[in-house]
Structure formats: C-alpha cells, structure tokens
Design a protein around this motif. Structure first.
Motif, PDB file in Angstrom:
ATOM      1  N   MET A   1       0.817  -1.203   0.000  1.00 16.20           N
ATOM      2  CA  MET A   1       0.000   0.000   0.000  1.00 16.20           C
ATOM      3  C   MET A   1       0.845   1.244   0.000  1.00 16.20           C
TER       4      MET A   1
ATOM      5  N   VAL B   1       3.699   1.801  -1.266  1.00 15.01           N
ATOM      6  CA  VAL B   1       4.810   1.848  -2.180  1.00 15.01           C
ATOM      7  C   VAL B   1       4.596   2.709  -3.401  1.00 15.01           C
ATOM      8  N   MET B   2       3.466   3.344  -3.517  1.00  7.56           N
ATOM      9  CA  MET B   2       3.246   3.934  -4.829  1.00  7.56           C
ATOM     10  C   MET B   2       3.989   5.227  -5.081  1.00  7.56           C
TER      11      MET B   2
ATOM     12  N   ASP C   1       6.909   5.668  -4.965  1.00 10.50           N
ATOM     13  CA  ASP C   1       8.167   5.354  -5.628  1.00 10.50           C
ATOM     14  C   ASP C   1       8.060   5.278  -7.142  1.00 10.50           C
ATOM     15  N   THR C   2       6.880   5.096  -7.619  1.00 10.04           N
ATOM     16  CA  THR C   2       6.771   4.725  -9.018  1.00 10.04           C
ATOM     17  C   THR C   2       6.082   5.812  -9.815  1.00 10.04           C
TER      18      THR C   2
ATOM     19  N   LEU D   1      -4.074   8.784  13.524  1.00  7.91           N
ATOM     20  CA  LEU D   1      -5.238   7.917  13.662  1.00  7.91           C
ATOM     21  C   LEU D   1      -5.088   6.911  14.790  1.00  7.91           C
TER      22      LEU D   1
ATOM     23  N   LEU E   1     -11.530  12.877   8.649  1.00  9.75           N
ATOM     24  CA  LEU E   1     -11.351  12.508   7.249  1.00  9.75           C
ATOM     25  C   LEU E   1     -10.836  13.686   6.428  1.00  9.75           C
TER      26      LEU E   1
ATOM     27  N   LEU F   1      -7.306  14.734   7.365  1.00 12.74           N
ATOM     28  CA  LEU F   1      -6.300  13.805   6.876  1.00 12.74           C
ATOM     29  C   LEU F   1      -6.025  14.001   5.395  1.00 12.74           C
ATOM     30  N   VAL F   2      -7.089  14.194   4.623  1.00  7.49           N
ATOM     31  CA  VAL F   2      -6.902  14.420   3.190  1.00  7.49           C
ATOM     32  C   VAL F   2      -6.069  15.680   2.977  1.00  7.49           C
TER      33      VAL F   2
ATOM     34  N   ASN G   1      -2.403  15.133   4.032  1.00  9.15           N
ATOM     35  CA  ASN G   1      -1.674  14.313   3.070  1.00  9.15           C
ATOM     36  C   ASN G   1      -1.319  15.093   1.815  1.00  9.15           C
ATOM     37  N   VAL G   2      -2.264  15.879   1.330  1.00 10.04           N
ATOM     38  CA  VAL G   2      -1.996  16.667   0.131  1.00 10.04           C
ATOM     39  C   VAL G   2      -0.873  17.673   0.409  1.00 10.04           C
TER      40      VAL G   2
ATOM     41  N   GLU H   1      -0.618   8.832  -8.659  1.00  8.78           N
ATOM     42  CA  GLU H   1      -0.784   7.746  -9.604  1.00  8.78           C
ATOM     43  C   GLU H   1      -1.986   8.040 -10.491  1.00  8.78           C
ATOM     44  N   GLU H   2      -1.776   8.215 -11.728  1.00  8.63           N
ATOM     45  CA  GLU H   2      -2.956   8.437 -12.562  1.00  8.63           C
ATOM     46  C   GLU H   2      -2.670   8.024 -13.984  1.00  8.63           C
TER      47      GLU H   2
ATOM     48  N   VAL I   1      -7.885   5.136  -9.362  1.00  4.48           N
ATOM     49  CA  VAL I   1      -7.769   6.235  -8.402  1.00  4.48           C
ATOM     50  C   VAL I   1      -8.743   6.034  -7.243  1.00  4.48           C
TER      51      VAL I   1
ATOM     52  N   LEU J   1      -7.318   3.502  -4.937  1.00  6.95           N
ATOM     53  CA  LEU J   1      -6.215   4.060  -4.154  1.00  6.95           C
ATOM     54  C   LEU J   1      -6.711   5.073  -3.119  1.00  6.95           C
TER      55      LEU J   1
ATOM     56  N   LEU K   1      -7.017   4.609   0.659  1.00  8.93           N
ATOM     57  CA  LEU K   1      -5.906   4.894   1.560  1.00  8.93           C
ATOM     58  C   LEU K   1      -6.067   6.228   2.274  1.00  8.93           C
ATOM     59  N   MET K   2      -6.725   7.143   1.591  1.00 10.08           N
ATOM     60  CA  MET K   2      -6.851   8.494   2.135  1.00 10.08           C
ATOM     61  C   MET K   2      -7.881   8.551   3.256  1.00 10.08           C
TER      62      MET K   2
ATOM     63  N   PRO L   1      -9.560   7.397   6.582  1.00  7.66           N
ATOM     64  CA  PRO L   1      -9.206   6.619   7.765  1.00  7.66           C
ATOM     65  C   PRO L   1     -10.273   5.581   8.082  1.00  7.66           C
TER      66      PRO L   1
ATOM     67  N   ALA M   1     -13.146   6.526  10.317  1.00  6.98           N
ATOM     68  CA  ALA M   1     -14.260   7.307   9.803  1.00  6.98           C
ATOM     69  C   ALA M   1     -15.338   6.405   9.207  1.00  6.98           C
TER      70      ALA M   1
ATOM     71  N   PRO N   1      -6.222  -1.415  -1.873  1.00 16.05           N
ATOM     72  CA  PRO N   1      -5.299  -0.533  -2.600  1.00 16.05           C
ATOM     73  C   PRO N   1      -3.920  -1.158  -2.764  1.00 16.05           C
ATOM     74  N   PHE N   2      -3.378  -1.659  -1.680  1.00 11.35           N
ATOM     75  CA  PHE N   2      -2.061  -2.293  -1.741  1.00 11.35           C
ATOM     76  C   PHE N   2      -2.105  -3.492  -2.696  1.00 11.35           C
TER      77      PHE N   2
ATOM     78  N   PHE O   1      -2.506  -2.503  -6.373  1.00  3.02           N
ATOM     79  CA  PHE O   1      -1.284  -1.855  -6.845  1.00  3.02           C
ATOM     80  C   PHE O   1      -0.206  -2.891  -7.157  1.00  3.02           C
TER      81      PHE O   1
ATOM     82  N   ALA P   1       7.541  -2.216  -5.517  1.00  2.00           N
ATOM     83  CA  ALA P   1       7.901  -0.829  -5.302  1.00  2.00           C
ATOM     84  C   ALA P   1       8.864  -0.313  -6.359  1.00  2.00           C
TER      85      ALA P   1
END
Lengths: 313, 437, 272
Positions: free
Chosen positions: A1, A3-4, A6-7, A245, A291, A294-295, A298-299, A311-312, C103, C106, C109-110, C112, C115, C146-147, C150, C269
């Motif tokens: 989860m 690891v993204m 990195d890519t 969390l 929620l 956190l969003v 993270n951004v 990732e898109e 998306v 994925l 992951l955002m 929690p 929630a 997600p993991f 991916f 990875a």
C-alpha cells in the motif's frame, strides 16, 4: 500500500491499443467487478452515510430522528475534550515521527549490506511487525504492570520512579510508554521500506562518487538522501497518518487516561459513539472532520515533499 | 471458473441489495419510544411453554447470573441462553442492538445505566405485572426505582452488589487498635488508617482509593455522603450537590491520608479500577470501603482476618451503594410472557434463597435477607443489614457524568484528594451540565 | 589492525544489543506466560497453567481461534480475488473509466478506518451482515485492496504480453488465459498480498471491536475483553499466554515467507 510514491515514472505498457475496443471495455469491467462491488458496498456507501449521519440527530439507542446540521459540528467545537484530544494527538504524532523516522533510517543504513549477520539483524528488528498493534499493546500492558512487569523494579533502581507507582498512571509516563511501544512495533517496518529505497539507488552512482574521492558523509548527503526523497516522503506520510489515527494502543493501554491526558481524536470518536454521548451523529461528524483533515494533511505533505504527482493514467 | 463467477454474481447482488437497503434506511429511523407496549398481554406468572429466551448481562456479575440461569433452566420448560458482555462494551452492544432491533428478551444492566436505557425505550413497561407481584413489598426498591419513568416501572432487581467497610484485623492488632471495632465515623476511619500507616511496614498502607475509576469512586464514597444525611444527586437526577459540607469532609479525610506517609496505598491516584481490590486482598491495606461480593471469597482464602461493617457518615450513620444489575424485558422481545416467567420466578423467596442466599450473595428479597442466612458467615448478616439503609443513585446521564473514563466526577476526586481542592465547585458544575442535558 | 578489531567488536556488540532489544519483549512474554505468578493460573513452578486457563476462558479458545481463522480467510480470499482480477484489468485492458477506478481504489488509503466504522455499525445490519465474521472479513479486505491492486497491477505489467498472446492463439478464452497462464506467473506477488492481508486481518482489533459481539470475537478482541474486568484483578498470565498464541502463527508465517515478502515489496515498489 505504501509503495506507490516510488513509481512516478512508469513505462508505457507495450500492448496498449490506440482506441478503446468494446470487448476490452466489457472484459475490463468484468474483471473489475469484484473490486468494484467491495468498493461500492464497503467504501462509497459508508463514506456517503458518514457524511449524511454527521448532519443528523442519530443517537446510539434511538437511531435517526431528524436532520440537525450543523448542530453536531457545533457540539464538537464546544466540547473541551475535542481541543484537548487535538493537542494530544498532534503532540504524539510529532514525537513518534521524530523518533521513528531517523531511527529507521539509521538502522536501514546499518543493515543494508547483504551479509549473514545483517540478515539476522533485519529479521530481529522486523519481528515485532508480525504482531498486531492490539497484541503488542497487550504485551506492553503486561510489561508495564507493577504486578508482573520487570520494568518497575528497573526504573525504581535507576531512581526514575517509585516501584509502587504505575508507569501508565501519569500523563508523561503514559505518553512515553505508548511511544516506546509504537517505536518497537513499527521501526522494523519503516526500516524495510527505507531499505527498499536504498537498494534501488544504482550502484554506479556511488562508484562515480568514489572515483571523485567523496567521503561517507558526503555520499550520504549528496546521493543517498536526495535519491531517497520519495521513500522518505512515503514513510513520513505513513508515520504521520498512522499516528494521527492512533486508536488501538491508547484504547488498550490507557483508555485515554489518566484524567483524559492521552485522549486521541479517534478514541474520542469511539467515546462519543459508545461511552459518553452515545451519539452516532456527533461521532460521524468528528469522523468527517478527521477525514477531511487527513486528506488535507496528506496533500500538503505530498506538496511540501515535492511528490506532487499522484498515480494516474 | 464457475466458483469465481458465482462469487462475482453474489457480490454484485449484495451491492444491489445494499443500495436498495440504504434508501430504506434513511427514512426507516423510528425514533425513540419510551416504554414501548408489550408485544402480548403479560400477567401473573407469565408463560412457561418451553420457549428459548435470550439474555444479556455483564462480565463482573457472571457468577451470580450463571447461578440464576442454571437454577431456572433446571426447573422450567423455558430455557434461558445467557450471553456475557465485557463491562466496558455493554453500552455499545446494547445501543447497536437497539439500532437493529436485535435486543435479547431479557436484558440485565448496571443499575446506574438503567435510567438512561429506560428513557431510550429499551425496556417494556411492566408496571402492571410488577404491581401484581406477591413479593413486591419485600423487594429492595433501588433497582425498581432506577427503571421507573413517569410512574411506569420497567425493571426488577437482578443481582445486588453492595459496598461495605472492610478492615484487616491483623494489621489493626499490630497498630494497637481494637480488631473487633471498625470505624463508625469518618474521623475514626482516618484515625484507624493513620494508625496502620504509622506501622511503617513496607508496602502496607492505611487505606486505598481507586482514583481513576469513577465507578469504584461512587461505590465507595457516595455511601459516606448519604450516611451523613446529604443528597449528592437531586431526586430527578438532573443536578448534583457534590460540594456539600459532608462531601467536602469526606474528600478532606482522604486528602489527609494522601498527605500522610503510607496513608493511601501507592498507586491509589493512578488506579483505574483494574486492580483496586488487590492490595487489600494481599493484606496490604488497613481499612477501606469494598465490594461485598469480593469479600465473601476472601473469608477462607486470605491469610489474615477480615472485619466487615457498614460504611459510616461523617458523624456516624451508615449507608451502602445498592449496585449490581437490574433486569427488564427488552422492547424487541416477542416472548414477553415467557421472559416475565423468569423474572417473577427470580423474585420468589425460594429462588432468592437458592440462587443468592445459599451462595452467600446478597438477596434482593428483604425477607430472605433477614431469615435466609442462618448457616452463613455472621459477617454476611452485617453486610445484609446495611441494605435497608442503602441507596441507588438515579440519573439519566449518570454514566457520562460519573462512570465514563475521565468523567468530571473522576477529575473532581483527583483534584479534591491530590490536586487543587479549590476547583471542586467547578467540577460539580461540569457534572451539573451533563446531568441537566 | 587492532583498531579495526576493536571497531569490529564494538560493531557486533552494538548491533547484537539492538537485536536483543527488539526480541526481548516477545521473549519475555513467552517466559512470563509459563512462569509462576500469584493471581494467575500458574501459581507455582513453570508450566502451562495459563494456557489451560486460556483454553476454557469465555467461549473457549477454540471458538475465538476459529472466529479469527474464518474472518482472516474471508479477508484474504476476498482481497486476493478482487485485487488480482482488478490488477489484471488495469494492466491489460484499455477502456473508459479504468483510470478513475484505479484512483478510486487508491483513495481508500486516504480515508481513515475510523471514519468508516461509525456508518458501518448501521450499514452492516442493513446488509444483514451485522455481527458476522464474513462482514468483517469483507471490510478488512477492502482496506487492503489498494495495496493488493497496486502490487498485482505492477506484477501483470511486468509479464511479457507474448505469453498471453500465445495462450490466446492456442484458443484460450480471456478468463481461461487469465486462470491458466497469468495467475500462475504472478504467484509470488499474490503470496505477498495474501501474507499482508493475513497479517492485517489476523491482528486487527478495531474493526471487530466496532462490529462484532463477544461470541463472534476473534482472539485479539477476546483478549482485550478479558482485560476489561471491573472490580477484579487482571490476570496477566492469561494475557501473556493470549499474546503468545496470537503471535505464533503470525511470526511463523512471517519468518517462513520473509523472502517472498521482501521480494514482493521490492518488485512492487521498485520495478519501473
């Protein structure tokens, strides 16, 4: 989860066709169906529901009675516990991250060469990661107990505390005890993630640096750290998110005590729902707040660390 | 391949059903219905026709609950299936079940939580049946009052747990106190505790307090306030008076002990309730208020002699906290007459004798309490005698104000005994705010 | 030379100390669970008294263990099926909405855990899955999706498409190709995902806490429930015995599959 990050740069998949074919669409969705079902039923609907519930008077015992937006949010804002939990959660997050990240980084560098001894070291450090947070917490709960735990006499002989006192009984004691538990449980995992990043750095860069006569520190600063940026960003986000969390460890070790001194925001959601207010509407509202926070965090982190692209395709 | 296809269809069907159900759920909330109507007419002895009844109670009273259920099952057609909930989860489980109409037929709960549950419509109105009980006049009223709302009665006593003063006779003797005379005033309590503290024995303390457990604190401290003639709670349970003169005297006594060397056992301030009965059990505490259910087992096993007496007020008097579980029939039950059969049976003198008195547990029937303990330890008689002076605090939001971890009541005691005692009134205000909501 | 030797010795001592620090708490739990302690079921001499008490505690250890096994199995199976198929779809087909779907997955992951649990308390009963191990298994599968997706997408992308073309030329349909050719060649990443989901589901506490009653409790929840006695003394012997029972399968799998695990993570990875 994890690891993204990195890519970022992905190769173009060689067999991609220039336009969508109807059979591809059909097959694609057929293959996506199980994931889609899980996502719709257990993710999209609950997210919608939590937002809806946050705007209602919905008690644990009585269920839905009426819409009451924004009463739940007002109630939360005026609850002194909310501010207290925010403050503590932030403090805990900073503390854990500041200890965990450098430690994991240091250990990753220490064990990176593939030697037999290092393999043993890695396994030892990784071992706690096999345990759940809940069982680790139970383990440390026993370790910290004055009845059977070995720590009380040790701390006593060091003059750090009275053997009769409980480690988890004071605000500072409870905080540090939890930090130690979390560091023990997560260092290995973060070390592993860092290790993967380190090993992905092409060896010839170091060889070139060697030819230029660069020293260890110089290589660390000029090659390892910059090349590890995405990895560091990822572990940082994981650490910050995970700490913000935090629930299991506090639920099991302290229940938010002593005197609400270790109350995290997520623990407060639980208390609103099942313990003090018995109000699912308020709990949902706090969930929505967490929620959104956190969003946003993270951004912001992704931006600050320069990993803007997600990732898109 | 077929397996995978089937699973896919299944999950898709699940998703479709889910979306449909959501639309149903948004307008499906039927709100609260205080004291819902019984599903069928219930009366007299109810019905004993071999129905299987479900019942929930909480872990601390598991032993007594099992005794009751086994005695009923072996003598009746109906069979009760008992599920034990962890103490801290009771509220959550009952609430979740109330959401989904999944409450058991018989629901027993901590008596201080009963007023809230009743106000939320968890129980059926049993006024008529309770009024028709032959044994009604003999029953202790605390557990009935807790489930009474606007005159309608919903609950009966299930298991009674009382608090008493206990002392370690061996330590009393060493400290030059009369081992047969426990404290009869708060001043004597302090005096005795200080004498034991003065022994200076390693690990031995005068008294002990469960500083972080609101539940244990009401159980041990409120009786002293009642015994002094003060009311910590208003009759309707919407305001508190925890800064009255006698209340302050009680806190002050413990504060004095906390400031005395070995006065209060180490760890009292941090005690969350998880181990609060242990220090006395291990012979390391002189005198303290204690749950009676936890003492009876000690009479034989402890390697020291135990004295038992009522909890005194500031200048004498006595009282006890009538705790334990009250029981009612849930509003979701479709077997109300059968469930009532269990409840009315449990109230009978025979059942009270067999289930409680014969096991040294406190009966809810006062007649049994008086006559049913002939062969029992004399200390049980002393404890039982306190029941008639006993009280059960009744307040809808009692749990939030007192029992919940970090409650304002817990903070009040923390400050009154170990911290800034001038904040007692502001903590009392915080409790008022919660009670009045 | 001597200098180098000292450095070596210091290095080994220091690193050994680090290793011991990480192993010690677990070792202590094992010892404590069989060591004598008053107020436990092993009051004198070393022995398995605490494990005996654990076996009959509450609904019985076998009940809690089988609850754990069932919900873990559901989580692993659901996640592996969903993630493998989705990974294949995203790696191999070109169609409208797949980017969005990726998306969306994925974005789990955002959000929690915490929630989603409040609405799930209500929603699960609408689904008829309240207080069921299967329901909790699905929720745990979702959080690992997600993991899983991916890793599986990356795995399928690294397989040369010639393999698939060859199977198709042999007359295999899409699904047969997937099952016979593609799945066998992504075994290692599947083991990684499976292990990850296993560890998470086996150890999870919070989701069962919200969604399961005491009779359906998996072992971690049952152990915590036992700890919550009011007005009683906590049995630390039972607690440490429970921790050891919980740790055994997780640690064994973890050690046995360590190679897979690390390789899987690396291929997931680092592979470009």
């Amino acid at each position: 989860m994890a690891v993204m990050a990195d890519t970022d740069e992905r190769q173009v998949v060689p067999h991609r066709r220039s336009r969508w074919s109807r059979t591809d669409t059909l097959r694609g969705w057929a293959f996506l169906a199980p994931a889609l079902a899980l996502v719709v039923v257990f993710f999209i609907v609950p997210v919608g529901l939590v937002v809806y519930m946050s705007a209602t008077d919905w008690t644990l015992f009585g269920g839905f009675t009426a819409m009451n937006f924004p009463q739940n949010f007002v109630d939360i804002a005026s609850d002194p516990m909310f501010a207290k939990s925010l403050e503590f959660t932030l403090k805990y997050t900073v503390l854990t991250t500041v200890i965990l990240m450098p430690l994991a980084f240091f250990l990753a560098l220490l064990v990176q060469e593939a030697r037999q001894w290092n393999k043993f070291l890695r396994t030892a450090i990784l071992l706690p990661s096999a345990l759940g947070i809940a069982s680790s917490s139970l383990l440390f709960y026993a370790l910290y107990s004055p009845q059977v735990g070995p720590l009380n006499p040790i701390l006593d002989s060091l003059g750090l505390m009275d053997a009769q006192q409980t480690i988890l009984g004071t605000a500072d004691g409870a905080l540090w005890a939890t930090v130690v538990l979390v560091v023990w449980r997560f260092t290995g995992y973060f070390m592993l993630l860092t290790l993967i990043g380190v090993q992905a750095i092409p060896g010839d860069i170091y060889e070139a640096a060697n030819l230029d006569g660069a020293g260890r520190l110089r290589k660390l600063r000029s090659i390892t750290l910059p090349m590890l940026k995405p990895t560091i960003a990822m572990t940082m986000i994981l650490s910050v998110t995970g700490s913000l969390l935090a629930f299991d460890q506090f639920f099991i070790l302290t229940k938010g005590g002593p005197n609400n001194e270790t109350l995290t925001t997520v623990l407060l959601i639980y208390k609103y729902a099942f313990e003090t207010k018995k109000d699912l509407g308020m709990a949902a509202a706090l969930s929505v707040v967490v929620l959104l926070a956190l969003v946003i965090i993270n951004v912001l982190q992704l931006r600050a660390l320069g990993v803007g692209r997600s990732e898109e395709k | 391949m077929t397996r995978s296809t089937r699973l896919r269809t299944g999950v898709a069907a699940l998703a479709a059903a889910g979306v449909f159900a959501l639309t149903a759920c948004s307008d499906g909330g039927d709100g609260t219905d205080p004291g819902g109507e019984p599903a069928e007419e219930v009366s007299g002895e109810g019905i004993d026709d071999g129905t299987t009844l479900t019942m929930w109670t909480r872990a601390p009273l598991e032993r007594q609950a099992v005794n009751a259920v086994e005695a009923y099952n072996s003598s009746h057609e109906n069979q009760v299936e008992l599920e034990i909930l962890p103490n801290d989860d009771v509220e959550g489980r009952v609430g979740a079940a109330a959401q989904t109409d999944a409450l058991p037929d018989l629901l027993a709960g901590d008596v201080v939580r009963i007023p809230y549950w009743t106000s939320q419509g968890i129980f059926q109105d049993l006024s008529e049946q309770i009024q028709g009980l032959d044994t009604l006049d003999d029953l202790q009223v605390g557990h009935i009052d807790a489930g009474t709302i606007d005159g309608a009665q919903h609950t009966l006593p299930f298991v009674t747990d009382i608090s008493v003063m206990v002392w370690n006779k061996d330590l009393y003797e060493q400290a030059g106190l009369d081992p047969e005379a426990g404290p009869t005033t708060i001043a004597e309590f302090t005096e005795h505790a200080e004498a034991v503290a003065g022994l200076g024995t390693d690990g031995v303390a005068g008294s002990y307090l469960s500083g972080q457990s609101g539940g244990a604190l009401v159980f041990t401290l409120l009786p002293s306030i009642w015994a002094s003639g003060d009311e910590p709670l208003s009759e309707d349970g919407t305001s508190a008076n925890l800064d009255s003169g006698s209340a302050l005297d009680v806190y002050e006594a413990y504060r004095g002990l906390a400031e005395t060397e070995n006065g209060l056992g180490a760890g009292s301030q941090q005690e969350t309730g998880a181990t609060w009965t242990a220090p006395f059990q291990e012979g390391n505490v002189g005198v303290m208020p204690y749950p009676y259910t936890a003492v009876t087992g000690l009479f034989e096993t402890a390697d020291f002699e135990i004295g038992v007496g009522p909890i005194p007020g500031v200048d004498g008097g006595e009282s006890t906290f009538l705790g334990g579980d009250a029981i009612g029939i849930s509003s979701d039950s479709e077997n109300a007459p059968q469930a009532w059969n269990f409840m009315q049976w449990l109230m009978s003198e025979d059942a009270q004798q067999e289930v409680f008195a014969d096991n040294n547990d406190t009966a809810a029937n006062l007649a049994v309490l008086e006559s049913g303990y002939e062969g029992a330890d004399p200390r049980t008689a002393i404890a039982n005698a306190t029941v008639e002076h006993g009280r059960t605090p009744v307040a809808v939001h009692f749990n939030e104000a007192f029992n919940a971890a970090g409650s304002p009541w817990q903070l009040l005691i923390q400050d009154a005994v170990w911290g800034d005692a001038s904040t007692i009134s502001s903590h009392n205000e915080a409790i008022n705010t919660i009670l009045a909501q | 030379m001597a200098n180098l030797l000292t450095k070596r010795v210091v290095y080994y001592l220091l690193t050994a100390l680090i290793a011991i620090t990480f192993i010690l708490p677990l070792a202590w739990a094992v010892v404590n669970s069989i060591a004598p302690n008053s107020a436990t079921s092993q009051s004198d001499g070393y022995g398995l008294g605490n494990y005996g008490a654990l076996a009959v505690y509450g609904e019985g250890l076998t009940t809690y263990l089988s609850n754990s096994v069932i919900l873990t199995f559901v989580a692993v199976a659901a996640c592996l099926i969903a993630a493998t198929m989705a990974g294949y779809a995203i790696a191999r087909f070109t169609f409208a909405g797949k980017g969005l779907m990726f998306v969306l997955v994925l974005s789990i992951l955002m959000v929690p855990y915490a929630a989603l649990l409040i609405p799930l308390v209500v929603w699960m009963s609408e689904l008829g899955l309240d207080n069921t191990l299967v329901g909790v298994g699905f929720v745990l599968a979702l959080f690992q999706l997600p993991f899983g997706t991916f890793v599986m997408r990356n795995a399928f992308e690294s397989i040369p498409s010639e393999l698939e073309e060859a199977a198709k030329l042999d007359g295999c349909g899409t699904f047969a190709t997937f099952m016979r050719v593609m799945v066998p060649s992504v075994k290692a990443p599947m083991v990684t995902v499976g292990l990850f989901v296993f560890l998470n589901a086996w150890n999870d506490f919070m989701v069962p806490l919200y969604l399961l009653g005491p009779q359906n409790a998996p072992l971690p929840l049952a152990m915590v429930n036992m700890r919550q006695q009011v007005m009683g003394v906590i049995d630390y012997g039972l607690t440490t015995a429970g921790v050891v029972v919980l740790a055994i399968p997780a640690v064994i799998l973890f050690l046995a599959l360590q190679k897979y695990y690390i390789k899987g993570l690396i291929s997931g990875a680092v592979k470009g």
